[in-house]
Design an enzyme around this catalytic site. Sequence first.
Site, short mmCIF file in Angstrom:
data_model
loop_
_atom_site.label_atom_id
_atom_site.label_comp_id
_atom_site.label_asym_id
_atom_site.label_seq_id
_atom_site.Cartn_x
_atom_site.Cartn_y
_atom_site.Cartn_z
N LEU A 47 3.77 -25.58 -13.36
CA LEU A 47 3.25 -26.44 -14.42
C LEU A 47 3.88 -27.82 -14.25
O LEU A 47 5.07 -27.94 -13.98
CB LEU A 47 3.62 -25.90 -15.80
CG LEU A 47 2.75 -24.81 -16.42
CD1 LEU A 47 3.36 -24.36 -17.74
CD2 LEU A 47 1.32 -25.28 -16.64
N ASP A 48 3.07 -28.88 -14.41
CA ASP A 48 3.61 -30.24 -14.34
C ASP A 48 4.63 -30.46 -15.46
O ASP A 48 4.56 -29.81 -16.50
CB ASP A 48 2.49 -31.26 -14.50
CG ASP A 48 1.55 -31.28 -13.29
OD1 ASP A 48 1.98 -30.84 -12.21
OD2 ASP A 48 0.40 -31.74 -13.44
N PRO A 49 5.57 -31.40 -15.26
CA PRO A 49 6.52 -31.71 -16.34
C PRO A 49 5.83 -32.08 -17.66
O PRO A 49 6.35 -31.77 -18.73
CB PRO A 49 7.31 -32.89 -15.77
CG PRO A 49 7.27 -32.67 -14.29
CD PRO A 49 5.91 -32.11 -14.00
N ALA A 51 3.14 -30.80 -18.79
CA ALA A 51 2.51 -29.61 -19.37
C ALA A 51 3.54 -28.70 -20.03
O ALA A 51 4.69 -28.62 -19.60
CB ALA A 51 1.75 -28.85 -18.30
#
Length: 302
Positions: A47-49, A51
């Site tokens: 997951l992206d930071p 998200a």
Amino acid sequence: MSKPRRTWKQVDGVLLLDKPLHLSSNDALQKARRLFSAAKAGHTGTLDPLATGLLPVCFGEATKFSADLLDADKAYVADVRLGETTATGDAEGEILQTRPVQVSPEQLQAVVARFLGPIAQIPPMYSALKRDGKPLYELARQGIEVEREARQVVIHQLAATDFDGVHFRLHVDCSKGTYIRTLAEDIGEALGCGAHLRALRRTRVGPLTLEGAVSLEALENLEEDGRTVHLLPLDALLHSLPAVALEAEAEARFAHGNPVPTELLAGKARVYDGAGKLLGVGEVRSGALWPFRLLRQEQTAA
């Protein structure tokens, strides 16, 4: 005075972690690993930071099954802002262009419906995909843009809600490899005004959902025994597979890497002994059930 040296231990199980904002998936993984003093850990999809949401963390023997969730469908809830495009496709990037938004609720629904089903996506430059061994995001930070091939993904379910004329909420159920940032950008371009993600939350990975997920903060406030209550058993990642129970003779053969008779015609199965203990995953080949991934026999239940 130096800190006492940490003692890592064998921990087997699955943790449904609610990843916080502004923390990378690997940082969240390492924090969870330290809280459990787990010798081995891995997660099932980055997951992206920016998200938040469901990040299944696998400890010990559960890491043998984590790859199976990388191919699983996923679900997200995204907050989208129309009228602005950014360098990264989300709220962390520099605003590149601002356009007026003249979109009716009916237009929004009509355009969103066009993205349901199989679609082609061009991966964003700000992604972990590699070109000549370098992640694309490193090239993007240097101002370099390279050509990317479109990828086929599938949007199983898609709905836009809470539209206020500029912002709306996007509910997405999709196949692996789908970039929600790209989906939001493409919807914005189809509407003629551009768009970017303001926020993103993952709500499901395969059969696992946010229900029962726990935050790092909540884990930090618990004693060690209280933390282990949040561990799911090893087969939590395997519930989409049929179950097979083996009698003693077949169990011994399977546990030692040999095939056993099966009534299954094809595919994989989770395999248990007569007492209900998970032995591993089997795969049907040539009419028999062959070991695909075996657990170490002395593994402890979560």
